[in-house]
Write a protein that holds these residues in place. Sequence first.
Motif, PDB file in Angstrom:
ATOM      1  N   LYS A  23       0.823  -1.202   0.000  1.00 23.37           N
ATOM      2  CA  LYS A  23       0.000   0.000   0.000  1.00 23.37           C
ATOM      3  C   LYS A  23       0.859   1.254   0.000  1.00 23.37           C
ATOM      4  O   LYS A  23       0.617   2.200  -0.754  1.00 23.37           O
ATOM      5  N   ARG A  25       4.018   1.560  -0.835  1.00 28.20           N
ATOM      6  CA  ARG A  25       4.792   1.696  -2.079  1.00 28.20           C
ATOM      7  C   ARG A  25       3.918   2.229  -3.201  1.00 28.20           C
ATOM      8  O   ARG A  25       4.332   3.083  -3.991  1.00 28.20           O
ATOM      9  N   LEU A  26       2.689   1.720  -3.257  1.00 29.84           N
ATOM     10  CA  LEU A  26       1.769   2.186  -4.291  1.00 29.84           C
ATOM     11  C   LEU A  26       1.456   3.668  -4.132  1.00 29.84           C
ATOM     12  O   LEU A  26       1.435   4.425  -5.095  1.00 29.84           O
ATOM     13  N   ARG A  27       1.234   4.057  -2.876  1.00 32.86           N
ATOM     14  CA  ARG A  27       0.895   5.442  -2.606  1.00 32.86           C
ATOM     15  C   ARG A  27       2.008   6.367  -3.103  1.00 32.86           C
ATOM     16  O   ARG A  27       1.759   7.371  -3.766  1.00 32.86           O
ATOM     17  N   VAL A  29       4.444   5.688  -5.319  1.00 33.07           N
ATOM     18  CA  VAL A  29       4.718   5.670  -6.753  1.00 33.07           C
ATOM     19  C   VAL A  29       3.619   6.403  -7.520  1.00 33.07           C
ATOM     20  O   VAL A  29       3.873   7.077  -8.515  1.00 33.07           O
TER      21      VAL A  29
END
Lengths: 138, 296
Positions: A23, A25-27, A29
């Motif tokens: 989560k 890392r996604l936020r 990127v």
Amino acid sequence: MLNRVMGWFRTFFGTTSSSSVAKERLRLVLLSDHLALAPDVIEAMRRDIFEVISRYVEVDEAHSDVSFEHKDEGIAMLASIPIVSLKPREPEESSPKEETSVLETVSVNGHNSDNFGRRPRKRRRRKASGASQTAPAQ
Amino acid sequence: METQRIVTPPVDAPQLEIHAPPAPVESQKKPKTRGRTIVVTSGKGGVGKTTTTANLGVALAARGARVVMIDADVGLRNLDLVLGLESRVRYHVLDVLEGRVSLADALVRDKRVPTLYLLAAAQDREKDDVATDAMVGLVEQLRDEFDYVLIDSPAGIEMGFKNAIAGADEAIVVCTPEVAAVRDVDRVVGLLGNRINAQLVVNRIRPALVRKGKMLSVEDVNAILRLPLLGVLGDAADVIVSTNRGEPVALDEASATGAAYRAIAARIAGEDVAAPQAAEPDGFMDKLGSFFGGRR
């Protein structure tokens, strides 16, 4: 509910689930993807920043670093700009100090980024250059 | 589009089991109701676009709607395989766009659901061979004959994707609970823009892993994407089995995944049905967990 209890459990024992890592890392990127500032825009902004600062102090542009970082609720611009000398304010004060200090500005949009008591965020440096002598912001 | 009905059988064509699309009901009396054009897309490959297209097509047609599926993955034709129609494909979308055969001749009728048709992709051509305008024209033509035009988009965001979305008013974006898939869907939704109304299908959720914090949950995914949720599909074995056989799982009354696809189809059709949630009873403990915790 179960997830929340599990979350407390994980917090208590200091383990981070891989889905939380995903989560986060996604936020990060996606913030970067969405920022989508064209390189030439960033460069123009960098020029302007240097121009303003150079009115007051002489800076070491070669060892400067302007970057963006994701803070809790927004994106922060980090500028690490070594100051070579202070410019004389008035003509008679002509003894420029040769000490090298670093001017660093952190501006966060959104919440006040009070990192007290939180896990420190890793500071990302594009270039490990002369700017590495910076003190932590705030 | 009565003009397209002109039958021009190719001279050397074998006897085919291809039928003309069903005649629009009472087309003379009332103004034609135009069908909905929906592209199924995702950005990332391998998340289940084609499986979703096939099953939603089947499920919508099984409800009585006239459905045509276009495989827009030119060069990598697969929708026919998932549907079990590969042996019936004689012509493809480029044969139609380039005027070699009529649309009616190129449409493959499904062997199970009589209101379901497939327009296969060209296998020996490239995506750049398709002209966007021609593709839009084709979709426009098909929506006069069918209630639903489902377009199976290729992975990527290049020409094939652009052609696939060009004629669509709606999109079903398929996302799996992986960082790469979410990022790609985020990008794709940006490319769809405001013109195309996007809804989300989350595929391959494993509730047991989500509970253990080892997989992004549907809520995690949609906290980022913020799309209307059509439904959630579990990472179930019956989909693999049905794909092996070329029998869409949506036709399997006993399958939980099939039921989920049928529920999604009902939602697409405007029925007030709850978005299906992934059901994946991994083992006793997981069942117990879902009993107490509610697998959301």
